[in-house]
Design a protein around this motif. Sequence first.
Motif, mmCIF file in Angstrom:
data_model
loop_
_atom_site.group_PDB
_atom_site.id
_atom_site.type_symbol
_atom_site.label_atom_id
_atom_site.label_comp_id
_atom_site.label_asym_id
_atom_site.label_seq_id
_atom_site.Cartn_x
_atom_site.Cartn_y
_atom_site.Cartn_z
ATOM 1 N N MET A 1 0.818 -1.185 0.000
ATOM 2 C CA MET A 1 0.000 0.000 0.000
ATOM 3 C C MET A 1 0.864 1.252 0.000
ATOM 4 O O MET A 1 0.512 2.236 -0.628
ATOM 5 N N PHE A 2 1.957 1.211 0.750
ATOM 6 C CA PHE A 2 2.824 2.375 0.770
ATOM 7 C C PHE A 2 3.403 2.648 -0.609
ATOM 8 O O PHE A 2 3.531 3.800 -1.019
ATOM 9 N N SER A 3 3.758 1.592 -1.344
ATOM 10 C CA SER A 3 4.324 1.805 -2.677
ATOM 11 C C SER A 3 3.303 2.437 -3.616
ATOM 12 O O SER A 3 3.647 3.288 -4.431
ATOM 13 N N MET A 11 3.215 10.414 -2.306
ATOM 14 C CA MET A 11 3.284 10.476 -0.848
ATOM 15 C C MET A 11 4.733 10.307 -0.383
ATOM 16 O O MET A 11 5.507 9.572 -0.983
ATOM 17 N N THR A 12 5.110 11.013 0.679
ATOM 18 C CA THR A 12 6.424 10.790 1.287
ATOM 19 C C THR A 12 6.245 9.929 2.530
ATOM 20 O O THR A 12 5.241 10.037 3.235
ATOM 21 N N LEU A 13 7.215 9.086 2.792
ATOM 22 C CA LEU A 13 7.107 8.152 3.904
ATOM 23 C C LEU A 13 7.728 8.660 5.184
ATOM 24 O O LEU A 13 7.640 8.008 6.205
ATOM 25 N N ALA A 18 11.675 4.551 11.426
ATOM 26 C CA ALA A 18 10.570 4.751 12.369
ATOM 27 C C ALA A 18 9.283 4.156 11.817
ATOM 28 O O ALA A 18 8.497 3.560 12.559
ATOM 29 N N LEU A 19 9.072 4.291 10.520
ATOM 30 C CA LEU A 19 7.883 3.717 9.898
ATOM 31 C C LEU A 19 7.883 2.193 10.029
ATOM 32 O O LEU A 19 6.851 1.586 10.321
ATOM 33 N N THR A 91 5.533 10.068 12.704
ATOM 34 C CA THR A 91 6.400 9.469 11.699
ATOM 35 C C THR A 91 6.142 10.055 10.320
ATOM 36 O O THR A 91 7.076 10.301 9.565
ATOM 37 N N MET A 92 4.900 10.308 10.000
ATOM 38 C CA MET A 92 4.575 10.802 8.668
ATOM 39 C C MET A 92 4.780 12.310 8.529
ATOM 40 O O MET A 92 4.949 12.801 7.427
ATOM 41 N N THR A 93 4.756 13.058 9.620
ATOM 42 C CA THR A 93 4.806 14.509 9.490
ATOM 43 C C THR A 93 6.075 15.147 10.019
ATOM 44 O O THR A 93 6.279 16.326 9.822
#
Length: 111
Positions: A1-3, A11-13, A18-19, A91-93
């Motif tokens: 899903m991330f890919s 989207m940036t990871l 940490a992710l 982690t995302m921001t």
Amino acid sequence: MFSVGVIVFGMTLGHLPALVMVSLALAAAANGLGLLVAALGKTEAQVNGLSVLLAITLSALGGMMVPTFIMPGLMKSLSLFTPMLGPLQDTMTSSSGVLALNRYYRRWELY
């Protein structure tokens, strides 16, 4: 899903280690919750119903369905106790990555 998110939506990871840590922690929490539900349910129908109820409730409270800044005060307070809210947002921001996770989980220590 991330890919798919990265390729299709740009989207940036954030901080990748940490992710990965958050993903593994959430997988462990989900397995533990699944074992608890399986132990409490007496029939397959009970287990299925309780699983769906818990998954939807925890996702909604964790900010996965509705952003937490839109939630009323009580729901926003309850979202602080879900394992999903803080780590995923940090982690995302933020660029601090693992340090943000350390700050979030430090408040759960009981000593």
